[in-house]
Design a protein around this motif. Structure first.
Motif, PDB file in Angstrom:
ATOM      1  N   GLU A 148       0.832  -1.207   0.000  1.00 58.91           N
ATOM      2  CA  GLU A 148       0.000   0.000   0.000  1.00 58.91           C
ATOM      3  C   GLU A 148       0.862   1.251   0.000  1.00 58.91           C
ATOM      4  O   GLU A 148       1.985   1.252   0.515  1.00 58.91           O
ATOM      5  N   LYS A 149       0.305   2.314  -0.530  1.00 63.34           N
ATOM      6  CA  LYS A 149       0.954   3.625  -0.448  1.00 63.34           C
ATOM      7  C   LYS A 149       0.434   4.293   0.822  1.00 63.34           C
ATOM      8  O   LYS A 149      -0.779   4.348   1.044  1.00 63.34           O
ATOM      9  N   PHE A 171       0.564   7.576   3.564  1.00 65.36           N
ATOM     10  CA  PHE A 171       0.868   8.991   3.782  1.00 65.36           C
ATOM     11  C   PHE A 171       0.820   9.288   5.277  1.00 65.36           C
ATOM     12  O   PHE A 171      -0.186   9.032   5.924  1.00 65.36           O
ATOM     13  N   GLY A 222      13.082   3.878   0.434  1.00 66.78           N
ATOM     14  CA  GLY A 222      11.711   3.422   0.612  1.00 66.78           C
ATOM     15  C   GLY A 222      10.740   4.520   1.019  1.00 66.78           C
ATOM     16  O   GLY A 222       9.547   4.265   1.184  1.00 66.78           O
ATOM     17  N   TYR A 223      11.281   5.732   1.178  1.00 64.37           N
ATOM     18  CA  TYR A 223      10.473   6.868   1.611  1.00 64.37           C
ATOM     19  C   TYR A 223      10.639   8.039   0.651  1.00 64.37           C
ATOM     20  O   TYR A 223      11.657   8.168  -0.019  1.00 64.37           O
ATOM     21  N   SER A 224       9.629   8.887   0.613  1.00 63.76           N
ATOM     22  CA  SER A 224       9.747  10.185  -0.033  1.00 63.76           C
ATOM     23  C   SER A 224       9.001  11.185   0.834  1.00 63.76           C
ATOM     24  O   SER A 224       8.307  10.798   1.787  1.00 63.76           O
ATOM     25  N   SER A 259       7.126  15.377   1.017  1.00 64.35           N
ATOM     26  CA  SER A 259       6.548  16.497   0.287  1.00 64.35           C
ATOM     27  C   SER A 259       6.345  17.657   1.245  1.00 64.35           C
ATOM     28  O   SER A 259       5.845  17.472   2.356  1.00 64.35           O
ATOM     29  N   ILE A 282       5.935   9.843   2.794  1.00 68.81           N
ATOM     30  CA  ILE A 282       5.226   8.913   1.920  1.00 68.81           C
ATOM     31  C   ILE A 282       6.001   7.610   1.820  1.00 68.81           C
ATOM     32  O   ILE A 282       7.207   7.614   1.559  1.00 68.81           O
ATOM     33  N   LEU A 283       5.296   6.530   2.077  1.00 67.49           N
ATOM     34  CA  LEU A 283       5.844   5.201   1.846  1.00 67.49           C
ATOM     35  C   LEU A 283       5.237   4.716   0.534  1.00 67.49           C
ATOM     36  O   LEU A 283       4.036   4.446   0.465  1.00 67.49           O
ATOM     37  N   GLU A 284       6.047   4.687  -0.491  1.00 69.82           N
ATOM     38  CA  GLU A 284       5.528   4.417  -1.829  1.00 69.82           C
ATOM     39  C   GLU A 284       4.888   3.031  -1.930  1.00 69.82           C
ATOM     40  O   GLU A 284       3.860   2.851  -2.551  1.00 69.82           O
ATOM     41  N   SER A 285       5.512   2.071  -1.304  1.00 67.60           N
ATOM     42  CA  SER A 285       4.995   0.697  -1.304  1.00 67.60           C
ATOM     43  C   SER A 285       5.401   0.080   0.030  1.00 67.60           C
ATOM     44  O   SER A 285       6.525  -0.403   0.171  1.00 67.60           O
ATOM     45  N   GLN A 315       9.053  -1.639   7.474  1.00 72.17           N
ATOM     46  CA  GLN A 315       8.765  -0.238   7.760  1.00 72.17           C
ATOM     47  C   GLN A 315       7.792  -0.095   8.929  1.00 72.17           C
ATOM     48  O   GLN A 315       7.379   1.015   9.267  1.00 72.17           O
TER      49      GLN A 315
END
Lengths: 117, 114
Positions: free
Chosen positions: B17-18, B20, B63-65, B67, B77-80, B85
């Motif tokens: 899952e993505k 936020f 594994g993170y981004s 914003s 944000i955890l993209e996947s 995590q």
């Protein structure tokens, strides 16, 4: 590189005992800041103190006191007459290297203090 | 008083899952940070931001981004999401004025990835 070592992983004391939490740091900077934070069981880190490298005076705030010694690169924290409410994880932190992005802190791994009634 | 709020105290997500995680501060701080806290490892910096739309990697950004579209809000944000995590995520903010100021922390989000 900045490094903070809190060698004591866990400490247990009985109420009213004095306890000292150790913090040793490494830095090549001559100007830096040191911090202590408290993390109670609720989880939110609470700021306790900030010290800059030019101020080596010991500080006392109620039952809390801090001993900063540049000669040994230590910034130790003492709780006098400990209370059950002092039970928490305590973190020591050091500011980032000179010239780096301002604001970053380097944390030790923390010391879990348990005060028994 | 400075207040840093995080959108959830507890979150359960499934692998892939993505995710936020939102953080908001109300004191006009320039700097914002995301950490994860794991037993025995202390606080590890994931990302930080010193201005709107500016970001820098911390020690464990993989594994993170992040914003930061507005000064008061910093999203992780955890993209996947993956099971490794699963952790406590802490957001912090600090004032920037040439002198290093203390960071103020939110209450944390305990994320479980199943």
């Amino acid at each position: 590189a900045q490094k903070v070592t809190q060698a004591q992983t866990e400490i247990s004391v009985v109420e009213k005992e004095d306890v000292t939490l150790d913090c040793v740091y490494e830095t090549r900077d001559t100007t830096y800041y040191l911090f202590w934070y408290k993390q109670p069981p609720s989880g939110e880190l609470v700021f306790l103190i900030r010290r800059n490298s030019f101020d080596e005076q010991n500080e006392i705030s109620g039952r809390y006191s801090w001993n900063f010694q540049k000669s040994t690169s230590s910034f130790n924290f003492t709780i006098t007459a400990s209370q059950v409410v002092d039970s928490a994880v305590y973190f020591c932190a050091l500011s980032g290297p000179r010239g780096s992005t301002l604001g970053r802190l380097y944390f030790g791994r923390g010391t879990q203090l348990t005060v028994w009634p | 008083d400075v207040k840093v709020t995080q959108s959830s105290r507890y979150l359960v997500k499934r692998t892939g899952e993505k995710v936020f995680l939102e953080c908001v501060q109300d004191m006009d701080h320039e700097n914002m940070f995301w950490y994860r806290q794991d037993p025995g490892l202390g606080l590890r910096l994931i990302y930080f931001s010193y201005d709107v739309k500016m970001k820098e990697k911390g020690d464990i950004p993989e594994g993170y981004s992040v914003s930061r579209e507005k000064k008061e809000r910093f999203s992780l944000i955890l993209e996947s999401a993956s099971t490794n995590q699963t952790s406590m995520y802490l957001c912090a903010s600090s004032f920037e004025a040439g002198v290093l100021h203390e960071q103020f922390f939110g209450p944390g989000t305990r994320l479980t990835v199943l």
